[in-house]
Write a protein that holds these residues in place. Structure first.
Motif, PDB file in Angstrom:
ATOM      1  N   ALA A 489     -19.762 -91.889 -44.300  1.00  0.00           N
ATOM      2  CA  ALA A 489     -20.667 -90.937 -43.634  1.00  0.00           C
ATOM      3  C   ALA A 489     -21.491 -90.110 -44.613  1.00  0.00           C
ATOM      4  O   ALA A 489     -22.015 -89.056 -44.253  1.00  0.00           O
ATOM      5  CB  ALA A 489     -19.850 -90.015 -42.726  1.00  0.00           C
ATOM      6  N   GLU A 490     -21.634 -90.581 -45.848  1.00  0.00           N
ATOM      7  CA  GLU A 490     -22.360 -89.802 -46.864  1.00  0.00           C
ATOM      8  C   GLU A 490     -23.810 -89.524 -46.468  1.00  0.00           C
ATOM      9  O   GLU A 490     -24.369 -88.486 -46.796  1.00  0.00           O
ATOM     10  CB  GLU A 490     -22.329 -90.553 -48.209  1.00  0.00           C
ATOM     11  CG  GLU A 490     -20.939 -90.597 -48.832  1.00  0.00           C
ATOM     12  CD  GLU A 490     -20.904 -91.515 -50.053  1.00  0.00           C
ATOM     13  OE1 GLU A 490     -21.956 -92.097 -50.375  1.00  0.00           O
ATOM     14  OE2 GLU A 490     -19.820 -91.651 -50.657  1.00  0.00           O
ATOM     15  N   ALA A 491     -24.452 -90.489 -45.762  1.00  0.00           N
ATOM     16  CA  ALA A 491     -25.868 -90.336 -45.396  1.00  0.00           C
ATOM     17  C   ALA A 491     -26.056 -89.725 -44.011  1.00  0.00           C
ATOM     18  O   ALA A 491     -27.182 -89.497 -43.584  1.00  0.00           O
ATOM     19  CB  ALA A 491     -26.559 -91.694 -45.460  1.00  0.00           C
ATOM     20  N   ILE A 492     -24.962 -89.451 -43.304  1.00  0.00           N
ATOM     21  CA  ILE A 492     -25.070 -88.857 -41.959  1.00  0.00           C
ATOM     22  C   ILE A 492     -25.075 -87.340 -42.096  1.00  0.00           C
ATOM     23  O   ILE A 492     -24.052 -86.742 -42.428  1.00  0.00           O
ATOM     24  CB  ILE A 492     -23.895 -89.307 -41.054  1.00  0.00           C
ATOM     25  CG1 ILE A 492     -23.868 -90.826 -40.930  1.00  0.00           C
ATOM     26  CG2 ILE A 492     -23.994 -88.648 -39.683  1.00  0.00           C
ATOM     27  CD1 ILE A 492     -22.671 -91.370 -40.162  1.00  0.00           C
ATOM     28  N   ASN A 493     -26.244 -86.729 -41.846  1.00  0.00           N
ATOM     29  CA  ASN A 493     -26.341 -85.269 -42.011  1.00  0.00           C
ATOM     30  C   ASN A 493     -26.255 -84.509 -40.693  1.00  0.00           C
ATOM     31  O   ASN A 493     -26.291 -83.290 -40.680  1.00  0.00           O
ATOM     32  CB  ASN A 493     -27.635 -84.889 -42.741  1.00  0.00           C
ATOM     33  CG  ASN A 493     -28.875 -85.394 -42.017  1.00  0.00           C
ATOM     34  OD1 ASN A 493     -28.806 -85.819 -40.865  1.00  0.00           O
ATOM     35  ND2 ASN A 493     -30.000 -85.361 -42.694  1.00  0.00           N
ATOM     36  N   TYR A 494     -26.168 -85.258 -39.583  1.00  0.00           N
ATOM     37  CA  TYR A 494     -26.070 -84.585 -38.280  1.00  0.00           C
ATOM     38  C   TYR A 494     -25.519 -85.571 -37.259  1.00  0.00           C
ATOM     39  O   TYR A 494     -25.816 -86.773 -37.304  1.00  0.00           O
ATOM     40  CB  TYR A 494     -27.444 -84.077 -37.836  1.00  0.00           C
ATOM     41  CG  TYR A 494     -27.420 -83.329 -36.522  1.00  0.00           C
ATOM     42  CD1 TYR A 494     -26.858 -82.059 -36.430  1.00  0.00           C
ATOM     43  CD2 TYR A 494     -27.955 -83.888 -35.366  1.00  0.00           C
ATOM     44  CE1 TYR A 494     -26.833 -81.370 -35.228  1.00  0.00           C
ATOM     45  CE2 TYR A 494     -27.939 -83.213 -34.159  1.00  0.00           C
ATOM     46  CZ  TYR A 494     -27.374 -81.951 -34.099  1.00  0.00           C
ATOM     47  OH  TYR A 494     -27.347 -81.278 -32.902  1.00  0.00           O
ATOM     48  N   ILE A 495     -24.701 -85.061 -36.330  1.00  0.00           N
ATOM     49  CA  ILE A 495     -24.210 -85.851 -35.202  1.00  0.00           C
ATOM     50  C   ILE A 495     -24.453 -85.028 -33.946  1.00  0.00           C
ATOM     51  O   ILE A 495     -23.908 -83.925 -33.809  1.00  0.00           O
ATOM     52  CB  ILE A 495     -22.700 -86.167 -35.334  1.00  0.00           C
ATOM     53  CG1 ILE A 495     -22.406 -86.886 -36.654  1.00  0.00           C
ATOM     54  CG2 ILE A 495     -22.221 -87.011 -34.159  1.00  0.00           C
ATOM     55  CD1 ILE A 495     -20.918 -87.125 -36.908  1.00  0.00           C
ATOM     56  N   ASP A 496     -25.287 -85.536 -33.040  1.00  0.00           N
ATOM     57  CA  ASP A 496     -25.573 -84.747 -31.834  1.00  0.00           C
ATOM     58  C   ASP A 496     -24.519 -84.993 -30.761  1.00  0.00           C
ATOM     59  O   ASP A 496     -23.585 -85.785 -30.938  1.00  0.00           O
ATOM     60  CB  ASP A 496     -26.997 -85.011 -31.331  1.00  0.00           C
ATOM     61  CG  ASP A 496     -27.147 -86.354 -30.619  1.00  0.00           C
ATOM     62  OD1 ASP A 496     -26.193 -87.158 -30.636  1.00  0.00           O
ATOM     63  OD2 ASP A 496     -28.229 -86.588 -30.034  1.00  0.00           O
ATOM     64  N   SER A 497     -24.655 -84.322 -29.612  1.00  0.00           N
ATOM     65  CA  SER A 497     -23.621 -84.379 -28.567  1.00  0.00           C
ATOM     66  C   SER A 497     -23.496 -85.776 -27.971  1.00  0.00           C
ATOM     67  O   SER A 497     -22.391 -86.215 -27.625  1.00  0.00           O
ATOM     68  CB  SER A 497     -23.946 -83.370 -27.458  1.00  0.00           C
ATOM     69  OG  SER A 497     -25.225 -83.620 -26.899  1.00  0.00           O
TER      70      SER A 497
END
Length: 573
Positions: A489-497
């Motif tokens: 998840a290094e490149a995942i800067n946001y997870i929405d609902s």
């Protein structure tokens, strides 16, 4: 606070005597350039030439007080002039007086928008104007501006249009009206300007051509042979007056003013940033630039100025001539003011075809060929974005070109984020480094019980289904031997609902298949979401790792433990 909103208070107390020679030289040079350029650009806007001089006066003074760039030359420019002409030309306007009133009110309206954007710190909005869109739009607009001057170059009555094919057809229809004297003077002016520019860039080529052509017209009495001249230019400084327009027309001006506000700011901030790189003694503030340009347009409109911004060519000349501070534009404004007070009668015999020549030389330099060719080689999707923007601007309209260009660039962004890059990783032998198996096929180890997937984007409603489908596809490839899925998840800067809800369901589906999800390398903001939403409890806290290597070793060790337990169970039985 006062210094922040009045940058002149930052540099004026520190003004040094050695700056004065450069400021004076630059101010005089740009002031001289502004006289023919301002008059020519007013013609593009469909206004009498004197309004180009009015637009070169007050806005410069206001910007010198409020602007953060010390070399930006503010005044009328070709692009804004064309936008004024295209916007107002599409409206039903009765008479030149109403047209002038609406052009001046447009400066006020545009200035208010820019000032509001600056006060609310909305300077980032210009970032939505991507370079391919700007390049395509600018090149197309330059062609339209250049061709719009054919009627002055040929001496014919070509009907105005912002669609290039109509301009060409209209020019062909009136070709029999061509005045050969007008064409000859125009072509000679173009050759002379280009020749003087090649000799030395510091030569005020436009002004030289203006002087020579006025003398030629006066001595040769060529206006008697059908060569159209500027004629009488009102003498004196612009009068103060509150810009007014019929309230029913304000709604018509909203899209024009918005387009002008953003395009003008884009022009100014791009050239200001380019010049700033050469100087280490100040920084350009985008939001303060909006305030400065907005205020310059607002105050200028009370003195009969039409929309203005920072010009590319004049700013370059200002910098090359040695401008160090805002004293240079004050000197330029003084030159324009003296011209309005005492010298306007001298321009009576100035041929319109010479102003057309000045415009054509200036705007055709804006056509960029190198950048599209670079995109064609390196980024074909952006090349087509540039090409579409160029074609729409050229054949449909100016406003449509920029607006649809921005829309298409946003759609391209959405497409990219909804179909981001996904990599399946493998461990480089005898190391703790993990690389894309497609790029390092011969150097990585792939464990049959472990799937490592890296998702190179934020995880949100637009790409959650793509993420799930890709994951399921690779799970099926692994088959029944798969025991662990490691999400890098290094490149995942946001997870929405929406994506969070997907992960809850996905974890349950994996558990039913006896597959464990491990997450590695989540950055701070992503970890916060994982813990706040309760995902950490469902995944289990000991299944969250700082490094991919830690998750991988955990999966290996757990696999080895399972094998040992199975052997013990078998032996016991």
């Amino acid at each position: 606070m006062l210094k922040k909103y009045l940058p002149i208070l930052q540099w004026l107390p520190k003004y040094q005597k050695e700056y004065l020679s450069g400021d004076l030289a630059a101010g005089i040079t740009v002031g001289i350039m502004l006289i023919p350029q301002g008059m020519a650009y007013a013609m593009i806007a469909g206004l009498p030439p004197v309004f180009g001089l009015y637009a070169s006066l007050i806005p410069q003074i206001i910007y010198a007080l409020l602007g953060t760039s010390r070399q930006l030359a503010v005044g009328p420019v070709a692009m804004d002039s064309l936008l004024v002409a295209s916007g107002l030309g599409a409206l039903a306007i009765s008479g030149i007086d109403q047209y002038i009133a609406m052009a001046i009110f447009l400066a006020l309206f545009m200035g208010i928008i820019q000032l509001a954007l600056g006060l609310f710190r909305m300077g980032f909005l210009v970032n939505f104007l991507s370079k391919p869109v700007i390049s395509g739009f600018t090149s197309a607009a330059a062609i339209i501006i250049g061709l719009s001057q054919l009627k002055h170059l040929l001496g014919t009555s070509i009907e105005r249009s912002n669609q290039v094919h109509l301009v060409i057809l209209n020019a062909i229809d009136t070709i029999d009206q061509t005045n050969l004297y007008t064409v000859g003077i125009g072509i000679a002016a173009i050759i002379l300007i280009k020749g003087l520019q090649k000799i030395h860039k510091s030569i005020p080529a436009a002004l030289v051509v203006v002087v020579v052509s006025i003398l030629g017209m006066y001595l040769g009495e060529l206006n008697d042979l059908g060569v159209k001249i500027v004629g009488e230019i009102p003498q004196g400084l612009p009068e103060f007056g509150v810009p007014t327009v019929d309230y029913s027309r304000i709604s018509d001006l909203v899209p024009i003013a918005l387009t002008l506000a953003l395009i003008a700011f884009m022009e100014a901030i791009s050239v200001a940033k380019a010049v700033e790189e050469k100087h280490s003694d100040y920084e350009v503030d985008a939001n303060q630039e909006l305030i400065a340009l907005g205020t310059a347009n607002i105050v200028g409109s009370f003195f009969q100025s039409y929309p203005t911004t920072g010009g590319f060519s004049r700013t370059a000349v200002n910098d090359q001539s040695g401008a160090k501070t805002g004293i240079a534009p004050l000197v330029s404004a003084l030159i324009v003011g003296l011209t309005l007070l005492f010298l306007t009668p001298l321009f009576y015999y100035l041929p319109n075809t010479v102003l057309a020549a000045i415009i054509m030389v200036a705007v055709f330099g804006l056509i960029d060929i190198k950048y599209p060719l670079q995109l064609l080689k390196n980024a074909k999707d952006e090349f087509f974005l540039l090409l579409i923007t160029f074609a729409i601007t050229l054949f449909v309209g100016i406003k449509e070109g920029i607006l649809l260009g921005v829309l298409l660039s946003l759609l391209l962004l959405v497409y990219r984020t909804s179909n981001p890059h996904i990599a399946i990783l493998g461990r480089i032998k005898n190391t703790d480094y993990f690389k894309n198996v497609l790029r390092f096929e011969n150097t990585v180890e792939i464990h049959e019980e472990i799937l490592i997937l890296r998702f190179d984007a934020q995880l949100y409603f637009g790409n959650k289904d793509y993420f799930k489908n890709e994951l399921q596809k690779h799970i099926l490839k692994k088959g029944s031997s798969l025991k662990y899925v490691i999400l890098n998840a290094e490149a995942i800067n946001y997870i929405d609902s929406s994506a969070t809800n997907l992960l809850f369901n996905l974890i349950e589906e994996l558990k039913q298949k006896q597959i464990t999800l491990l997450i590695a390398g989540a950055i701070g903001p992503t970890r916060d979401i994982i813990f706040k939403t309760g995902l950490a409890e469902v995944i289990k806290r000991d299944h969250l790792f700082v490094k991919t290597s830690e998750a991988y070793n955990y999966a290996l060790n757990m696999g080895e433990r399972t094998e040992i337990q199975q052997k013990i169970t078998t032996q016991t039985q």
